[in-house]
Design an enzyme around this catalytic site. Structure first.
Site, short mmCIF file in Angstrom:
data_model
loop_
_atom_site.label_atom_id
_atom_site.label_comp_id
_atom_site.label_asym_id
_atom_site.label_seq_id
_atom_site.Cartn_x
_atom_site.Cartn_y
_atom_site.Cartn_z
N ARG A 233 49.38 34.05 51.28
CA ARG A 233 48.15 33.26 51.12
C ARG A 233 47.27 33.54 52.32
O ARG A 233 47.66 33.28 53.46
CB ARG A 233 48.48 31.77 51.02
CG ARG A 233 47.26 30.82 51.03
CD ARG A 233 46.40 31.02 49.80
NE ARG A 233 45.49 29.91 49.56
CZ ARG A 233 44.29 29.75 50.14
NH1 ARG A 233 43.87 30.63 51.04
NH2 ARG A 233 43.54 28.72 49.81
N GLU B 256 38.32 29.43 42.22
CA GLU B 256 39.52 29.32 41.40
C GLU B 256 39.34 30.02 40.05
O GLU B 256 38.32 29.86 39.38
CB GLU B 256 39.85 27.85 41.14
CG GLU B 256 40.27 27.09 42.38
CD GLU B 256 41.62 27.55 42.89
OE1 GLU B 256 42.58 27.60 42.09
OE2 GLU B 256 41.71 27.87 44.09
N ARG C 177 54.58 30.27 49.71
CA ARG C 177 53.82 31.44 50.12
C ARG C 177 53.71 31.45 51.64
O ARG C 177 53.70 30.40 52.28
CB ARG C 177 52.41 31.43 49.50
CG ARG C 177 52.39 31.39 47.99
CD ARG C 177 50.97 31.24 47.46
NE ARG C 177 50.32 30.02 47.95
CZ ARG C 177 49.13 29.59 47.56
NH1 ARG C 177 48.44 30.28 46.67
NH2 ARG C 177 48.62 28.48 48.05
#
Length: 270
Positions: A131, A139, A179
């Site tokens: 990330r 998004e 992540r």
């Protein structure tokens, strides 16, 4: 009677053997050791060098040359202290991707002696989800939610910029989705570029706005300046009417609120 091949003075020999087998005090044995043998460097330096080399090689391998197959294998001691190097195998969204760890790079044979898998079955459970720290990209459409404007643009740009390339990720922590949050660098035309910063410059991401968990790696002021410049020049997502602008963080907050609010025809709630 004297047995063949035995001495005639058998009893005397037995008593002498018994006396020679009597226990010797430990202090006498210690004093009888030839310590001069151990004082000679030629007798202990080679052993010391071999032991030190083996231990140092093992430490170097574990810290720098052992391949990390996934996020859960990244040791907490690496966070904020280490970076990992590898090839980007897939880009999932505008601000995250998967990395195949190639420790040591070309010096360790990656790219000419050791190959990075390219097929999905061979990559399964063998990559690290990354990330990008400090930014939030629009998004995309998932989990039944509609896509934000410029989400496809951010995804397309990030894919063209890093997919299939070698990148270095300065790692900070593991997030709630397992992540690795990291500042990501890639070499473009022999110049090292900060991927998150480049997205802010193009108006394809905003600074990360969450109240907790934000990571900037000491680059917050630089990121803020890049975002303000993109906003002033109306680049990317800043090109429309700012009064109608909805950041990725605001979008996620609105979606969460709508999903948690009971609908009028919802009979499952009183």
């Amino acid at each position: 009677m004297i047995w063949p091949f035995t001495s005639a003075s058998g009893k005397g020999d037995k008593s002498e053997n018994d006396s020679s087998r009597q226990p010797v005090p430990w202090s006498d044995s210690l004093n009888g050791t030839d310590w001069q043998h151990y004082k000679d460097p030629r007798n202990w330096v080679p052993t010391l060098l071999v032991t030190t080399t083996v231990l140092a090689s093992l430490k170097i391998y574990r810290s720098y040359l052992r391949r990390i197959p996934g996020a859960i294998h990244v040791q907490p001691s690496f966070f904020r202290k280490r970076s990992i190097f590898g090839r980007v195998t897939s880009v999932g969204d505008g601000d995250n991707f998967h990395l195949y760890h190639t420790p040591g790079g070309r010096l360790a044979g990656w790219g000419w002696l050791r190959r990075v898998p390219t097929k999905k079955p061979a990559l399964k459970n063998r990559t690290i989800p990354i990330r990008i720290a400090g930014i939030d990209a629009p998004e995309g459409a998932h989990f039944g939610r509609p896509a934000q404007p410029f989400s496809t643009d951010a995804l397309a740009w990030l894919s063209s910029y890093i997919l299939g390339r070698r990148v270095r990720a300065k790692i900070y922590k593991r997030d709630q989705y397992d992540r690795i949050v990291a500042t990501v660098f890639v070499r473009r035309f022999f110049i090292r570029r900060d991927v998150g910063l480049e997205m802010l410059k193009r108006g394809l991401a905003t600074m990360y706005e969450a109240k907790t968990g934000a990571e900037f790696g000491g680059l917050e002021e630089r990121y803020k300046a890049a975002e303000n410049k993109a906003k002033a020049k109306k680049r990317g997502m800043w090109g429309g009417q700012l009064e109608h602008f909805e950041s990725p963080r605001e979008y996620k907050t609105r979606m969460n609120l709508e999903e948690s609010t009971p609908k009028p025809n919802d009979t499952t709630n009183p």
